[in-house]
Design a protein around this motif. Structure first.
Motif, PDB file in Angstrom:
ATOM      1  N   PHE A 324     -37.369  35.093  56.686  1.00 18.75           N
ATOM      2  CA  PHE A 324     -37.161  35.020  58.131  1.00 18.75           C
ATOM      3  C   PHE A 324     -38.335  34.323  58.826  1.00 18.75           C
ATOM      4  O   PHE A 324     -38.146  33.514  59.733  1.00 18.75           O
ATOM      5  CB  PHE A 324     -36.965  36.427  58.711  1.00 18.75           C
ATOM      6  CG  PHE A 324     -35.599  36.998  58.494  1.00 18.75           C
ATOM      7  CD1 PHE A 324     -34.901  36.759  57.320  1.00 18.75           C
ATOM      8  CD2 PHE A 324     -34.994  37.788  59.452  1.00 18.75           C
ATOM      9  CE1 PHE A 324     -33.636  37.283  57.107  1.00 18.75           C
ATOM     10  CE2 PHE A 324     -33.729  38.328  59.267  1.00 18.75           C
ATOM     11  CZ  PHE A 324     -33.052  38.071  58.079  1.00 18.75           C
ATOM     12  N   GLY A 325     -39.537  34.660  58.390  1.00 19.28           N
ATOM     13  CA  GLY A 325     -40.717  34.052  58.988  1.00 19.28           C
ATOM     14  C   GLY A 325     -40.816  32.566  58.704  1.00 19.28           C
ATOM     15  O   GLY A 325     -41.260  31.788  59.554  1.00 19.28           O
ATOM     16  N   ALA A 326     -40.391  32.164  57.502  1.00 15.45           N
ATOM     17  CA  ALA A 326     -40.433  30.748  57.143  1.00 15.45           C
ATOM     18  C   ALA A 326     -39.515  29.933  58.029  1.00 15.45           C
ATOM     19  O   ALA A 326     -39.895  28.867  58.540  1.00 15.45           O
ATOM     20  CB  ALA A 326     -40.055  30.573  55.673  1.00 15.45           C
ATOM     21  N   LEU A 327     -38.309  30.403  58.237  1.00 12.74           N
ATOM     22  CA  LEU A 327     -37.345  29.676  59.056  1.00 12.74           C
ATOM     23  C   LEU A 327     -37.726  29.718  60.534  1.00 12.74           C
ATOM     24  O   LEU A 327     -37.635  28.716  61.244  1.00 12.74           O
ATOM     25  CB  LEU A 327     -35.945  30.250  58.840  1.00 12.74           C
ATOM     26  CG  LEU A 327     -35.379  30.085  57.413  1.00 12.74           C
ATOM     27  CD1 LEU A 327     -34.055  30.818  57.275  1.00 12.74           C
ATOM     28  CD2 LEU A 327     -35.224  28.610  57.060  1.00 12.74           C
ATOM     29  N   GLY A 328     -38.153  30.891  61.010  1.00  6.66           N
ATOM     30  CA  GLY A 328     -38.522  31.009  62.416  1.00  6.66           C
ATOM     31  C   GLY A 328     -39.807  30.285  62.746  1.00  6.66           C
ATOM     32  O   GLY A 328     -39.906  29.590  63.764  1.00  6.66           O
ATOM     33  N   GLY A 329     -40.808  30.429  61.862  1.00  8.01           N
ATOM     34  CA  GLY A 329     -42.103  29.818  62.133  1.00  8.01           C
ATOM     35  C   GLY A 329     -42.104  28.307  62.075  1.00  8.01           C
ATOM     36  O   GLY A 329     -42.981  27.657  62.653  1.00  8.01           O
ATOM     37  N   ALA A 330     -41.124  27.725  61.393  1.00  5.55           N
ATOM     38  CA  ALA A 330     -41.052  26.269  61.318  1.00  5.55           C
ATOM     39  C   ALA A 330     -40.813  25.642  62.686  1.00  5.55           C
ATOM     40  O   ALA A 330     -41.195  24.496  62.933  1.00  5.55           O
ATOM     41  CB  ALA A 330     -39.929  25.850  60.356  1.00  5.55           C
ATOM     42  N   VAL A 331     -40.194  26.398  63.587  1.00  7.54           N
ATOM     43  CA  VAL A 331     -39.928  25.900  64.943  1.00  7.54           C
ATOM     44  C   VAL A 331     -40.812  26.615  65.964  1.00  7.54           C
ATOM     45  O   VAL A 331     -41.467  25.975  66.792  1.00  7.54           O
ATOM     46  CB  VAL A 331     -38.439  26.074  65.310  1.00  7.54           C
ATOM     47  CG1 VAL A 331     -38.188  25.634  66.754  1.00  7.54           C
ATOM     48  CG2 VAL A 331     -37.555  25.287  64.351  1.00  7.54           C
ATOM     49  N   ALA A 332     -40.854  27.939  65.909  1.00  2.00           N
ATOM     50  CA  ALA A 332     -41.568  28.718  66.919  1.00  2.00           C
ATOM     51  C   ALA A 332     -42.958  29.120  66.437  1.00  2.00           C
ATOM     52  O   ALA A 332     -43.380  30.258  66.603  1.00  2.00           O
ATOM     53  CB  ALA A 332     -40.759  29.971  67.279  1.00  2.00           C
ATOM     54  N   GLY A 333     -43.670  28.164  65.858  1.00  2.00           N
ATOM     55  CA  GLY A 333     -44.988  28.469  65.334  1.00  2.00           C
ATOM     56  C   GLY A 333     -45.937  27.306  65.502  1.00  2.00           C
ATOM     57  O   GLY A 333     -45.860  26.544  66.477  1.00  2.00           O
ATOM     58  N   GLU A 334     -46.814  27.124  64.538  1.00  2.00           N
ATOM     59  CA  GLU A 334     -47.839  26.086  64.625  1.00  2.00           C
ATOM     60  C   GLU A 334     -47.278  24.676  64.821  1.00  2.00           C
ATOM     61  O   GLU A 334     -47.876  23.886  65.562  1.00  2.00           O
ATOM     62  CB  GLU A 334     -48.729  26.127  63.379  1.00  2.00           C
ATOM     63  CG  GLU A 334     -49.873  25.143  63.435  1.00  2.00           C
ATOM     64  CD  GLU A 334     -50.836  25.293  62.272  1.00  2.00           C
ATOM     65  OE1 GLU A 334     -51.687  24.401  62.102  1.00  2.00           O
ATOM     66  OE2 GLU A 334     -50.744  26.292  61.532  1.00  2.00           O
ATOM     67  N   PRO A 335     -46.137  24.303  64.195  1.00  2.00           N
ATOM     68  CA  PRO A 335     -45.619  22.949  64.452  1.00  2.00           C
ATOM     69  C   PRO A 335     -45.377  22.676  65.938  1.00  2.00           C
ATOM     70  O   PRO A 335     -45.652  21.575  66.425  1.00  2.00           O
ATOM     71  CB  PRO A 335     -44.300  22.925  63.655  1.00  2.00           C
ATOM     72  CG  PRO A 335     -44.528  23.892  62.543  1.00  2.00           C
ATOM     73  CD  PRO A 335     -45.344  24.988  63.154  1.00  2.00           C
ATOM     74  N   MET A 336     -44.873  23.664  66.672  1.00  2.00           N
ATOM     75  CA  MET A 336     -44.637  23.451  68.099  1.00  2.00           C
ATOM     76  C   MET A 336     -45.963  23.350  68.851  1.00  2.00           C
ATOM     77  O   MET A 336     -46.091  22.553  69.805  1.00  2.00           O
ATOM     78  CB  MET A 336     -43.785  24.582  68.671  1.00  2.00           C
ATOM     79  CG  MET A 336     -43.268  24.299  70.059  1.00  2.00           C
ATOM     80  SD  MET A 336     -42.096  22.911  70.118  1.00  2.00           S
ATOM     81  CE  MET A 336     -40.593  23.731  69.565  1.00  2.00           C
ATOM     82  N   TYR A 337     -46.954  24.140  68.442  1.00  2.00           N
ATOM     83  CA  TYR A 337     -48.279  24.011  69.055  1.00  2.00           C
ATOM     84  C   TYR A 337     -48.817  22.589  68.894  1.00  2.00           C
ATOM     85  O   TYR A 337     -49.393  22.015  69.821  1.00  2.00           O
ATOM     86  CB  TYR A 337     -49.248  25.010  68.416  1.00  2.00           C
ATOM     87  CG  TYR A 337     -50.688  24.578  68.514  1.00  2.00           C
ATOM     88  CD1 TYR A 337     -51.415  24.754  69.691  1.00  2.00           C
ATOM     89  CD2 TYR A 337     -51.327  23.944  67.436  1.00  2.00           C
ATOM     90  CE1 TYR A 337     -52.732  24.321  69.788  1.00  2.00           C
ATOM     91  CE2 TYR A 337     -52.630  23.516  67.528  1.00  2.00           C
ATOM     92  CZ  TYR A 337     -53.335  23.699  68.695  1.00  2.00           C
ATOM     93  OH  TYR A 337     -54.638  23.253  68.802  1.00  2.00           O
TER      94      TYR A 337
END
Length: 427
Positions: A324-337
């Motif tokens: 879940f974290g892998a899929l969610g963090g790909a968009v709502a994480g460091e890449p968006m920052y």
């Protein structure tokens, strides 16, 4: 512009994105690799839980210090000059950790390794943004996170084969990081200085010159708001990402009861899903679906963190959280920052602003890393509750502050130039 000219621009942009983006590979490799190496070395060198926490925190603190210094140097002296030096220093530190692993050298080597990796990050990211075609800027910046995941993949593959080989496994981890950094230096050698940076140096306007006085502009109302917002978002969302990067192997081995090689095998599947999520991010980041996808990804990541909190820490719950974290963090994480950091700051301040926000985020992560092994020993549920709170706060900042701020800046026109915003920035 002819089709041939456009193809040449695209090729150059991707070349810069790969050579500069290898900074993300070695950054991730240093974090994840050290997390695995410390687990391997805890028996061989007799490391205590407190020392594991200290060394993990030291690496993160030095990445923060490096980002602060490197970002400023990149705006002052140019992207190319700085990012050649930083990775050269990284090679030396990684070789030292490979050739002579000991408790004393771990402290010295990780300090230098973190300093060099951190100094490279804001400069290389600015170089990519300033070299990319306008309609592919978000995609190319996001690609650096694919390389970040590749850094973790490299560590996982090594851990699968050498995770139970004692000191040799740790040596191979650091040796491979030295090799990748050396390749990056060679690839970067032929890249010219950023055209936009050179133009900013020739600008007669006071707010475009890079000197000590220009630092005041970062604390003006128009720039301090994005500086604070991106810094807080990255610091809060990075706590969970950094914890997973540095302590996933620790949790699998010391709490869930599996060995290093098995933990690495499980991590490999999670990583592949994360890469798939990044390709989704690359498709939506320059378009109009950013906001909706961000919200869905944030919910997914929070649900993942809740699984081990509710059902306990086992290999199964850690894998579910990772997926879940892998899929969610790909968009709502460091890449968006990374995307926001390119769009919200002008060329003359872009590297410095990222250096400040990266430094702040990594210092916060270092504080968390220092006590994480002790929290796990006291009760892992406390750790996951803390991660849910910090990640949730980050997502609220993104949804209710940064997305609105981007629209305001677009309407205001002050920060929107060919170098700072995509064609379509609708939420």
């Amino acid at each position: 512009m002819s089709t041939l000219d456009q193809k040449a621009i695209n090729r150059h942009g991707w070349r810069v994105a790969f050579a500069s983006g290898l900074a993300s590979y070695v950054d991730a490799g240093a974090i994840a690799g050290t997390g695995t190496a410390l687990v391997i070395l805890q028996g061989s060198l007799g490391l205590t839980p407190a020392q594991v926490g200290q060394l993990s925190a030291l690496l993160t603190i030095m990445i923060a210090a490096g980002a602060l210094v490197g970002g400023r140097l990149g705006d002052r002296f140019g992207r190319r000059r700085v990012f050649l030096v930083t990775l050269s220093v990284f090679v030396v530190a990684a070789l030292a950790l490979m050739l002579a692993p000991s408790v004393a050298l771990l402290y010295i080597g990780l300090a230098v390794l973190g300093l060099a990796a951190g100094a490279d990050l804001p400069v290389s990211m600015a170089m990519i943004a300033e070299s990319a075609p306008e309609d592919k800027r978000g995609k190319m910046v996001t690609f650096t996170h694919v390389l970040w995941m590749a850094g973790i993949l490299g560590v996982i593959i090594i851990s699968i084969f050498f995770g139970n080989a004692g000191i040799l496994g740790a040596q191979i981890i650091y040796g491979h990081l030295a090799a990748v950094a050396l390749i990056a230096v060679a690839l970067r050698w032929g890249i010219p200085e950023s055209r936009l940076w050179k133009e900013s140096q020739n600008s007669p306007a006071d707010d475009e010159r890079v000197d000590l006085r220009s630092l005041r502009a970062l604390f003006s109302p128009k720039l301090f708001a994005p500086l604070a917002a991106t810094g807080l978002f990255y610091a809060l969302v990075n706590i969970a990402a950094n914890t997973n990067g540095q302590f996933s192997t620790y949790l699998f081995v010391n709490v869930a009861g599996v060995d290093v090689a098995t933990a690495s095998m499980l991590g490999l599947g999670i990583l592949l899903l994360s890469v798939a999520g990044l390709f989704v991010m690359m498709r939506i980041v320059d378009g109009s679906r950013r906001h909706r996808t961000f919200v869905l990804a944030a919910v997914l990541a929070l649900v993942g963190l809740a699984v081990p909190l509710v059902f306990g820490v086992t290999a199964v719950t850690l894998v579910v959280m990772g997926v879940f974290g892998a899929l969610g963090g790909a968009v709502a994480g460091e890449p968006m920052y990374k995307i926001w950091s390119q769009e919200l700051f002008p060329t003359s301040h872009r590297s410095t602003a990222q250096g400040i926000t990266i430094a702040f985020a990594r210092l916060v992560a270092a504080g968390a890393a220092l006590v994480t092994p002790l929290i796990i020993a006291a009760g892992p549920a406390l750790l996951f509750l803390f991660l849910i709170i910090t990640s949730g706060a980050a997502y609220l900042i993104g949804i209710f502050w940064i997305f609105r701020m981007r629209t305001f800046l677009k309407d205001d026109g002050a920060m929107v130039t060919a170098a700072t915003a995509p064609q379509n920035v609708a939420g």
